[in-house]
Structures are given as structure tokens and as C-alpha cells.
Scaffold this motif. Sequence first.
Motif, PDB file in Angstrom:
ATOM      1  N   ASP B  39       0.691  -1.193  -0.017  1.00 60.11           N
ATOM      2  CA  ASP B  39       0.148  -0.116   0.055  1.00 60.11           C
ATOM      3  C   ASP B  39       0.765   1.333  -0.004  1.00 60.11           C
ATOM      4  O   ASP B  39       0.500   2.338  -0.713  1.00 60.11           O
ATOM      5  N   LYS B  40       1.874   1.129   0.740  1.00 59.93           N
ATOM      6  CA  LYS B  40       2.850   2.155   0.540  1.00 59.93           C
ATOM      7  C   LYS B  40       3.360   2.514  -0.814  1.00 59.93           C
ATOM      8  O   LYS B  40       3.370   3.850  -1.201  1.00 59.93           O
ATOM      9  N   ASP B  41       3.974   1.412  -1.204  1.00 55.82           N
ATOM     10  CA  ASP B  41       4.323   1.879  -2.644  1.00 55.82           C
ATOM     11  C   ASP B  41       3.251   2.512  -3.622  1.00 55.82           C
ATOM     12  O   ASP B  41       3.561   3.373  -4.268  1.00 55.82           O
ATOM     13  N   LEU B  42       2.038   1.898  -3.205  1.00 50.80           N
ATOM     14  CA  LEU B  42       0.911   2.282  -4.329  1.00 50.80           C
ATOM     15  C   LEU B  42       0.761   4.067  -3.768  1.00 50.80           C
ATOM     16  O   LEU B  42       0.466   4.826  -4.783  1.00 50.80           O
ATOM     17  N   ARG B  43       0.687   4.054  -2.668  1.00 52.65           N
ATOM     18  CA  ARG B  43       0.566   5.766  -2.257  1.00 52.65           C
ATOM     19  C   ARG B  43       1.803   6.517  -2.839  1.00 52.65           C
ATOM     20  O   ARG B  43       1.430   7.571  -3.260  1.00 52.65           O
ATOM     21  N   VAL B  44       2.955   5.970  -2.958  1.00 53.49           N
ATOM     22  CA  VAL B  44       4.074   6.733  -3.460  1.00 53.49           C
ATOM     23  C   VAL B  44       3.729   6.940  -4.952  1.00 53.49           C
ATOM     24  O   VAL B  44       3.808   8.108  -5.538  1.00 53.49           O
ATOM     25  N   GLU B  45       3.069   5.913  -5.718  1.00 56.54           N
ATOM     26  CA  GLU B  45       2.826   5.971  -7.190  1.00 56.54           C
ATOM     27  C   GLU B  45       1.737   7.233  -7.372  1.00 56.54           C
ATOM     28  O   GLU B  45       1.693   7.983  -8.253  1.00 56.54           O
ATOM     29  N   GLU B  46       0.820   6.961  -6.211  1.00 55.75           N
ATOM     30  CA  GLU B  46      -0.515   8.063  -6.060  1.00 55.75           C
ATOM     31  C   GLU B  46       0.223   9.538  -6.395  1.00 55.75           C
ATOM     32  O   GLU B  46      -0.236  10.465  -7.056  1.00 55.75           O
ATOM     33  N   GLN B  47       1.084   9.667  -5.416  1.00 60.43           N
ATOM     34  CA  GLN B  47       1.526  10.903  -5.073  1.00 60.43           C
ATOM     35  C   GLN B  47       2.248  11.264  -6.260  1.00 60.43           C
ATOM     36  O   GLN B  47       2.240  12.623  -6.992  1.00 60.43           O
ATOM     37  N   GLU B  48       3.148  10.386  -6.944  1.00 56.52           N
ATOM     38  CA  GLU B  48       3.817  10.713  -8.240  1.00 56.52           C
ATOM     39  C   GLU B  48       2.825  11.332  -9.305  1.00 56.52           C
ATOM     40  O   GLU B  48       2.988  12.398 -10.152  1.00 56.52           O
ATOM     41  N   ILE B  49       1.733  10.326  -9.273  1.00 56.47           N
ATOM     42  CA  ILE B  49       0.640  10.800 -10.591  1.00 56.47           C
ATOM     43  C   ILE B  49       0.319  12.217 -10.467  1.00 56.47           C
ATOM     44  O   ILE B  49      -0.010  13.133 -11.064  1.00 56.47           O
ATOM     45  N   ARG B  50      -0.126  12.615  -8.918  1.00 57.13           N
ATOM     46  CA  ARG B  50      -0.664  13.730  -8.424  1.00 57.13           C
ATOM     47  C   ARG B  50       0.215  14.963  -8.771  1.00 57.13           C
ATOM     48  O   ARG B  50      -0.117  15.947  -9.255  1.00 57.13           O
ATOM     49  N   ASP B  51       1.653  14.706  -8.674  1.00 57.09           N
ATOM     50  CA  ASP B  51       2.528  15.543  -8.671  1.00 57.09           C
ATOM     51  C   ASP B  51       2.537  15.863 -10.349  1.00 57.09           C
ATOM     52  O   ASP B  51       2.759  17.144 -10.660  1.00 57.09           O
ATOM     53  N   TYR B  52       2.506  14.940 -11.126  1.00 60.75           N
ATOM     54  CA  TYR B  52       2.475  14.961 -12.468  1.00 60.75           C
ATOM     55  C   TYR B  52       1.330  15.975 -12.944  1.00 60.75           C
ATOM     56  O   TYR B  52       1.415  16.673 -13.553  1.00 60.75           O
ATOM     57  N   VAL B  53       0.116  15.590 -12.332  1.00 58.30           N
ATOM     58  CA  VAL B  53      -1.012  16.286 -12.896  1.00 58.30           C
ATOM     59  C   VAL B  53      -0.959  17.612 -12.607  1.00 58.30           C
ATOM     60  O   VAL B  53      -0.937  18.517 -13.342  1.00 58.30           O
ATOM     61  N   ARG B  54      -0.473  17.934 -11.333  1.00 57.56           N
ATOM     62  CA  ARG B  54      -0.214  19.469 -10.616  1.00 57.56           C
ATOM     63  C   ARG B  54       0.744  20.275 -12.031  1.00 57.56           C
ATOM     64  O   ARG B  54       0.643  21.375 -12.370  1.00 57.56           O
TER      65      ARG B  54
END
Lengths: 223, 423
Positions: B39-54
Motif C-alpha cells: 500500500d505504501k508503494d501504491l501511495r508513492v505512485e499516487e503521489q507521483e501521479i498527482r505531482d505529474y497532474v499538478r
Amino acid sequence: MKILIIEDEKGLRESIETYLKTQDYICEIAIDFNSAVEKTELYDYDCILLDITLPGGSGLAILKELRANDKMDGVLIISAKNSIDDKVDGLMLGADDYLAKPFHLSELSARVAAIIRRKKFGGSSSLHFNNITIDVQAKVVTVNKEPLDLTKKEFDLLLYFINNKEKVISKNAIAEHLWGDEMSGNLDFIYTHIKNLRKKLVEAGEADYIKTVYGMGYKFTGR
Amino acid sequence: MKLLAKYNRVNILATTIVFMIGGVCYYFILHLVLIKQLDKDLRVEEQEIRDYVRAHNSLPDSADYKDQQVSFEPVAEAVKRKFGSIDILKKKDNEFITIRRLIFPEHISGVNYKVSVSKSQQETEDLIQLIVSITLAMVILLLLVLFIINRFVLNKLWLPFNNTLTQLRQFKLQSKKPLRLDDTGINEFRELNKAVTVMSNQVLKDYESLKSFTENASHEIQTPLAVINSKLELLMQSENFTEQQMNGVETIQDEIRRLSRLNQSLLLLTKIDNRQFEEAEEVDLAKIIVRQLNNYEELIAAKQITLTQHISETPPVLMNETLAAVLITNLLTNAIKHNIDDGSITVSLQQNQLSVSNTGNKLNCRPEELFERFKKDKHQTESLGLGLSIVKKICEQYNFSVSYSFMEGLHTLSIVFPSSTGL
């Protein structure tokens, strides 16, 4: 014949004394170890009746002392310790015979007579009763010089009777004398035996000496 | 059940249960930890996607790697953010695999997107499986080790106990030998040995004092008996008895005799027990039998008993001569006493067996009771009931086997001498 009775038990000592006195023995008594030693040292006896457990010491010590001093008095050990050891020790030390308590006075008397006969006459003496003569050593009985044919048991019985003449002898005493003390129960067979002896004596021309004493036993009497 | 077996049963059961529970807990905890990690890995991925979107205000490319998939899907309403494990059919191998997926909403230029990031859970599952397998293997190994320990080590540990037990089994009062137990160095066994030794010594002491009491008592009884007997004999010499008195005297005489014989028999039994007849010699039984039969000739004749003898030359038996005589006497008098008029007695001595058969009434007790003390026929009031006890006692001392049988009106007592006592 002089006999010394060394026995600490008053009742028994008196009985023996009374019985033997009526058989014309002269009896002296010792009631403990010291008086026994004193008497055996001072006098000679034809036979000494020796109890083993005495106040003051062992009867066997008296016997040892006696034989060490080359005194050849006949010794009959009478002991409550019916133990083989005492018997063997006693006989090894030079006792002539051994009788275990309780015993019949008639048995004691027969044994005393046998010892005296052996000691005094070298066993060669013969016993007489009226016309009956018993050569104890040769085991031959003659009546009026005619030999009487008796079985071994009949011979023993006659000898026992003559050693205890004029005395009432119980059936038990006879049974024990002839067959040992293993036989219990009905003693009626003694009657047959006595009858045979009586018959042989009567046929040889003697009177019927054997009297039946109702309920008690038999008496060999010349009266 | 053996103590060891019982202990093992409990031990193995407890061990297995503990390992089972432990294994299950282990499984779940491990599962939880690994999922958390995923889940932690998934969260890191989520954060990366969010950052990309921003940064770019546009979605990154969807990606489909072996262990990670990212996909976007425009939706009418914003989805709720959630983690989940789902089984999906893998098209390539046509088998189900479990994946961990994170779904979260993203809003780009007025359009709602459902973003899902997935990671394969397969490796985690494999890891858990491996760990559980190792645990199971450990359990089996442990049980095996326990078994080996029990089998070899515990047996060795219990050796002193077993030694003590063997010694106790061989312990015999009559032999008078105290127990000799080795020092084991183990406290428990040392305590046990100490207690057992103290107890056996006490028992030996008590037994000795009881025996010497019996012997002394018997000796003491002989003297008063002798006095009574002699007084009675003197009394018998009186001539003026009534018939009734004479009968009384006879009864007294018989009873004194019985008491005296009883006493002597008990004394004999005690002495045999006390091993006072240790001296042994080569005894010619045939000679004793012939002598005794001669002695009892008149008794046998009185009952008109027919006597048959089959006595052959036998090797001498190594035993005490007095006891040999007692043995034969008791057997023969027993056969005479319990016989019937016009009966028969057969005495046979062949090789290493002596048997005495006699006619007689049927026993009214069980055969095995025959050798017990004071067991006697109700009709034979004169009998002491000790004769055969003495026979048995003597046979026991020399390891002779003695047996009784009743066939066709014949009572037979047989004694077999072990061939080792013959010479």
C-alpha cells in the motif's frame, strides 16, 4: 545310681526328681550354673541331666569343663532349645544323648537307663524282670532261658516297659518312643501292638504283666 | 501407559498447537505487514501521479508493467479513494492472480477521472507461502528431534530409576540382603533410592525381630509345657482315679501333645524361613524313604493299607539331611493319616521325581489351599494342618517343584528335583 539334675525350672526339676527317686535313683539337684559347676567338680555321678540355658551360664560350658577334666559322667542334655545346633554341639562336646522339652518322664527315664548301661557296663549288661532277661546289646530276649522271638518294635516296647516298670505310661509316650513324634491322631494301633507283645509273653509262660489303665495308658507290673 | 508416552503425548500435542496458532498468527501478521508495504508503494505512485497532474495539468501515460499497472478512466462523479485486493484472470496464463489496487479520484480541466494503480500481490503471496512452509518444516524437525531425545536421551536418564526397580523386584525378605543402590548423581533418584533403602532396611529389621519373636516365643512355651506334662505324668501314677478323672487326664495329655507339636512345627517353619538349615550334603533319598517306611510299617498295617514301592537308585540330592528327613516323614505320615481303611499307598522315586499317592476321601478345599498353613480336612480334627506347609517351605528353599493331583480316588503329591541339584 547317682544322678545330678541341673535344671533351673522348679516345676520340672521336682517332677524329674520325684519320678526318678521312685525308680531307686539317688538324685541331687543344682539350680544354677555355679552350683552345677561346684557339684560336678566335687562329685562323680552316673548320669547328669543338663539343661542348656541356666542362670549364670550355659550348660554346654559345664559339659566342656567336665570332659576337659576327663570326667566320664554320663550326660543327657535336656533343652527347650530344640535346635539342631545345640544338639550337634552338645553331642560333639561329649554329651551322651539329647532330649528336647517337653518330654515324657518315662522317655527320660529310659534314656537315663540306657546311658548308665552304656557307661557302667559297656552296654553289655542285661536287664531282668522275673523270668525275662533282655540282652540290650545283642537285642535278644529270653524267657526262662528260652529265646523269645520279637519284632524290633516289640523289643523296643518291652525294653521301654521294663525301664519304666510299675509306672503308668501314656499311649502318647509309647507312640513317640516307637515312631517319633510325627504321628498324630488316632493311637488305637498301639493297642494291636501291645496285644501282640502280651500274647507272646503269655505264650512263653509268663504272667500278663501289661495292665491297661483306662483312659491313660499302660502299666508293666509284676504285682 | 508409560510416563514417557504420556509426557510425549502432552508435549507433542502442546507443541503442535502452539506451532499451529503461531503459524496462523504469523501468517496474518506477515500478510498485514506485506500488504502495508504494498500500500505504501501504491501511495508513492499516487503521489507521483498527482505531482505529474499538478505540474502538467494532464494525465500521464497509462502504464502496464509486469508488476505495476496504472490506468485512467473518465467518470461522471468523483470516486472514493480506496484500497482493495482483487483476483483477476490473467489472460496470458489463464489463471487467477491477486493484485492490490488503489483507486483514487483526479480532476483535470473539469473532467473526473478514476485513477487505479495496481501492483501484483503474487510475490507477497509467494513469500508468505515460503515462510509458512519453512515454519511447518521446523515443526516437523522439532517433533523429530523430540522423538529422538525421548528415545535415546530420556531412556538413559531413566536408567537409574529402572535399576532401582529391578533391585526392588529382586528384593527378598528371606535372603536378608539389604538393597544396594548406586548413587546416580540425580537429586530425584538419589532421594528415591534413599527412601527405598531406608524403608527396606526398616522392613528387614522388623521382619527379623518378628521372626526372632516367633522363635523365642516358641522356646518359651516349651518349658511350661514340659512342666505341665511332667506333673501330669506324676499325677497319672496315683491309683485312685475315677473313670471320669482318667478321661480328663487323657484329654489333657492329648491337648498338651497337640500344643507341643503345633509349637514345634511353627518353630520348624520359622527356622526354615530363618535359613537355619543351610548346611547341605548329598542325601540319598531312597535310603531315607526305606528307613521311614520300615518305621511306619505297623501304622500302615494297622489300617490294612497296601503299600507299593517303586524305588530306584537315584542320584543323591544336595540338601540338608534333617530337612530331607522332615520332608519324607511329612509326605509319608500325610499319606497314612489321610488314608482310609483297606486303602493303598504308592511311593515312587524315579530319576528326579518323588511321588506319593494314597487313597482317601475327596478334598473339601481347593487344591491350592492344601499347602496353606492350618488348612485341614474338617474331619481330621487331630491334624495340625502344618505338614504340607512344611513340605512346601522345604521345597521352596531348594527350588523343588511340588504339585498335587487327584485322579480316580488317588491323591498324589509329586516333588521334582531340578537336575542341577543331582550330581
